[in-house]
Structures are given as C-alpha cells and as structure tokens.
Design an enzyme around this catalytic site. Structure first.
Site, PDB file in Angstrom:
ATOM      1  N   GLY A 188       0.680  10.956  24.005  1.00  0.00           N
ATOM      2  CA  GLY A 188       0.396  10.661  25.408  1.00  0.00           C
ATOM      3  C   GLY A 188      -0.440  11.716  26.072  1.00  0.00           C
ATOM      4  N   VAL A 200      -8.946  11.758  17.953  1.00  0.00           N
ATOM      5  CA  VAL A 200      -7.813  11.508  18.465  1.00  0.00           C
ATOM      6  C   VAL A 200      -7.642  12.841  19.315  1.00  0.00           C
ATOM      7  CG1 VAL A 200      -5.307  11.201  18.246  1.00  0.00           C
ATOM      8  CG2 VAL A 200      -7.158  10.116  16.918  1.00  0.00           C
ATOM      9  N   GLU A 224     -15.501   4.203  31.708  1.00  0.00           N
ATOM     10  CA  GLU A 224     -14.585   4.244  32.850  1.00  0.00           C
ATOM     11  C   GLU A 224     -15.130   4.751  33.951  1.00  0.00           C
ATOM     12  OE1 GLU A 224     -11.105   5.906  30.027  1.00  0.00           O
ATOM     13  OE2 GLU A 224     -12.137   7.597  31.277  1.00  0.00           O
ATOM     14  N   LEU A 263       0.883  -1.356   0.029  1.00  0.00           N
ATOM     15  CA  LEU A 263      -0.004   0.078   0.109  1.00  0.00           C
ATOM     16  C   LEU A 263       0.837   1.223  -0.100  1.00  0.00           C
ATOM     17  CD1 LEU A 263      -2.442  -1.238   2.473  1.00  0.00           C
ATOM     18  CD2 LEU A 263      -2.933  -1.257   0.288  1.00  0.00           C
ATOM     19  N   ASN A 310       2.796   5.024  17.735  1.00  0.00           N
ATOM     20  CA  ASN A 310       1.614   4.503  17.470  1.00  0.00           C
ATOM     21  C   ASN A 310       1.458   4.947  16.005  1.00  0.00           C
ATOM     22  OD1 ASN A 310       1.011   3.488  19.884  1.00  0.00           O
ATOM     23  ND2 ASN A 310       0.130   5.166  20.713  1.00  0.00           N
ATOM     24  N   ASP A 315      -7.776  14.802  25.768  1.00  0.00           N
ATOM     25  CA  ASP A 315      -6.597  15.412  26.282  1.00  0.00           C
ATOM     26  C   ASP A 315      -6.871  17.227  25.800  1.00  0.00           C
ATOM     27  OD1 ASP A 315      -5.414  13.333  26.678  1.00  0.00           O
ATOM     28  OD2 ASP A 315      -4.710  13.081  25.014  1.00  0.00           O
TER      29      ASP A 315
END
Length: 312
Positions: free
Chosen positions: A38, A251, A189, A27, A91, A255
């Site tokens: 992080g 994403v 959570e 690809l 990642n 944060d």
C-alpha cells in the site's frame, strides 16, 4: 518524528514464480514471499531502508491486517494501526520464469467504515507539533468519499504540516482542489488533472505550469518511468534522468521514489537533491525482484551517478 505516512487501502503483497502460466492446469508455484503493501506503508518501508524514520498510519483489519502489523514490526517500521472491521485485501504477483513476464492481480479493497475513516482523520488531527511532512499515498477504500485526501490535506495545512499526495483518479483531482505542498502524478495522472484523455510530451510542461499557477500544488513532481522525473515549481522546470538499468520489477518504484524524496527534504536538502534521491530510490526499486523495494547500496550508487552528472 518528522515524517508521517497515511495508507487507507493497504494490502498484503504476495509474490511467487512458476515456469509458465498455463490454462486448465494445476500450477506448482515457488514458496511465496510476503510484504506489507500500500502506498504510504511502502513509503515508510523505503524510508527505513534508506536509514530514516517515519510513522506509518494505516487502516488494517482481520488476519491480513494482523500479518501486515507483524511484518512491519519485523522491519522495525514505526506504526499506528487503525483497526477496521473488514479483512484487509491481499494482492498477488506471479512471475513467469521462462519469459520474465509479470502478472499482477490486485484485489478489491476493504471498506474502512465511517468509524475507521473518522479515526484516520483524528489520527492526523492529533499528530504532534514536530511532524513536518505527511505523505498520503495510494488508493482510497471503496466507501471513502472522493474528497477524503482533500480533507486530510486541509487538516495537515491547519497544523502547518507539508502534505504530499500520491494517488489517482477522482481522489487526486479532489485533493488538488484543496492545494497541497507536492503532487506526484505520473503522465496518465497528469492527464487526469488536465481533464484530457492523454497528453503529449510537447504539452506536459505547459500543463504542469498551469496546475501550479492554479494553486493546486506548490511543487509538481511528474514521474516519467524509466525517464526519471520532471520537477515543476512556479519559477522553474527541471528534469532528473536516471541511468539505464535492467528492470526486474516496477512494483513499489513510485513509493520508493516518494520515500527517498521526503526523507531528503526532511533532512534539509535542496528540492533538486531531494528529487535526485527520489529518482535514485525509484530506479533502484526496479532492479529488485518481485515486490521487494529499493536497496540502500543501489540507491547510493545511482544518486552518486546523478550528482556527478549534474556537476558536469
């Protein structure tokens, strides 16, 4: 420096795109984009984007740790790297252009080592007196004990620093047993904290109140994804609901939310205003591509919308 963030399991986030994912084929990807990643690192990056300052303390090792350090320097984020022996993880996120589907590949974290973990604790013990907020965010390294964030929270409490914990699983449960200033779980959570498989919308308020009454947090901010956040204190339950936006990537949204929240609190804003800044930052992060965080102009626009809605 009023705000410090701690990232024990950082990552170099690499994102790219292709027309379509196909098995057994070579690809051809677009030029990759790299971001330091992080939990706490992203919180510090979001704070910088929003015009604030913080100190990002993180455990980083090997060439990937060097790359994270270099990228943070470019973004002018204040940093304190705790060197560890193992190479920090990378990642990968791949966007399929034809469908818009995202494929996220999270790699195992590096062991911090006993020396690295001790240095992280010492870094918190040695923080100057002007630090008011500590954000401990993200997963723990494989070799860290489950109660490590609880230990960090205890150190922060002894220094009169308000601790904000954003993590999951056993690390979240153990930190809550210590009692912290703010816990920021999502609904999954929150289920973990309640020791349940899952919880319904009908019981989320009752469960949140129970957690507060048990002394696990002074404030609980439950992120509800596109529906914003629920803010729970001993006396009040309020909701901050953002406008509907076309999401590109989630994403870094959580944060960014924490970054907007803690920056606003550090400036003396009310809790509700601070959560609105947080929700605005989190929502703004979903309209940026790949691993990019929020953009200041988008955050300001969404916050203005939330403020006008509150006035009405």
């Amino acid at each position: 420096m009023k705000i410090v963030t701690l990232t024990l399991n950082p990552a170099l986030d690499k994102s790219t795109s292709i027309d379509r994912l196909q098995a057994q084929k070579k690809l051809r990807c677009e030029e990759p984009v790299y971001h330091p990643g992080g939990g706490g690192i992203n919180v510090s990056r979001a704070i910088k984007i929003l015009g604030g300052d913080s100190l990002a303390i993180y455990a980083g090792g090997g060439p990937v740790g060097d790359k994270i350090e270099e990228l943070l320097k470019k973004e002018e984020v204040n940093q304190q790297r705790i060197n560890i022996k193992e190479n920090t993880r990378e990642n990968l996120m791949v966007v399929e252009s034809l469908t818009g589907n995202q494929y996220r590949f999270g790699m195992p974290g590096a062991n911090a080592g006993q020396e690295g973990l001790q240095k992280c604790q010492d870094a918190i013990k040695n923080l100057p007196d002007d630090v008011k907020y500590l954000v401990a965010s993200g997963s723990l390294p494989p070799d860290a004990p489950d109660d490590f964030y609880g230990t960090i929270a205890e150190i922060a409490k002894s220094k009169n620093i308000k601790c904000i914990i954003d993590t999951s699983g056993k690390a979240l449960v153990k930190a809550s047993e210590m009692g912290v200033y703010i816990l920021k779980p999502n609904l999954g959570e929150l289920s973990t904290l309640a020791e349940k498989e899952e919880i319904s919308g009908l019981e989320q308020e009752e469960i949140a109140k129970k957690i507060i009454n048990e002394g696990k947090a002074d404030i609980l901010i439950v992120s509800l994804g596109a529906r914003g956040a629920m803010v729970v204190t001993r006396d009040t339950i309020e909701y901050v609901v953002p406008p509907t936006v076309k999401q590109d990537s989630t994403v870094g949204a959580g944060d960014s939310m924490v970054g907007g929240l803690v920056l606003s609190l550090s400036r003396g804003d009310s809790l509700l205003d601070a959560v609105e800044w947080g929700v605005a930052a989190g929502t703004a992060a979903t309209i940026t591509p790949g691993t990019e965080l929020c953009r200041k102009k988008d955050v300001e626009k969404i916050f203005e919308w939330l403020s006008e809605k509150e006035i009405k």
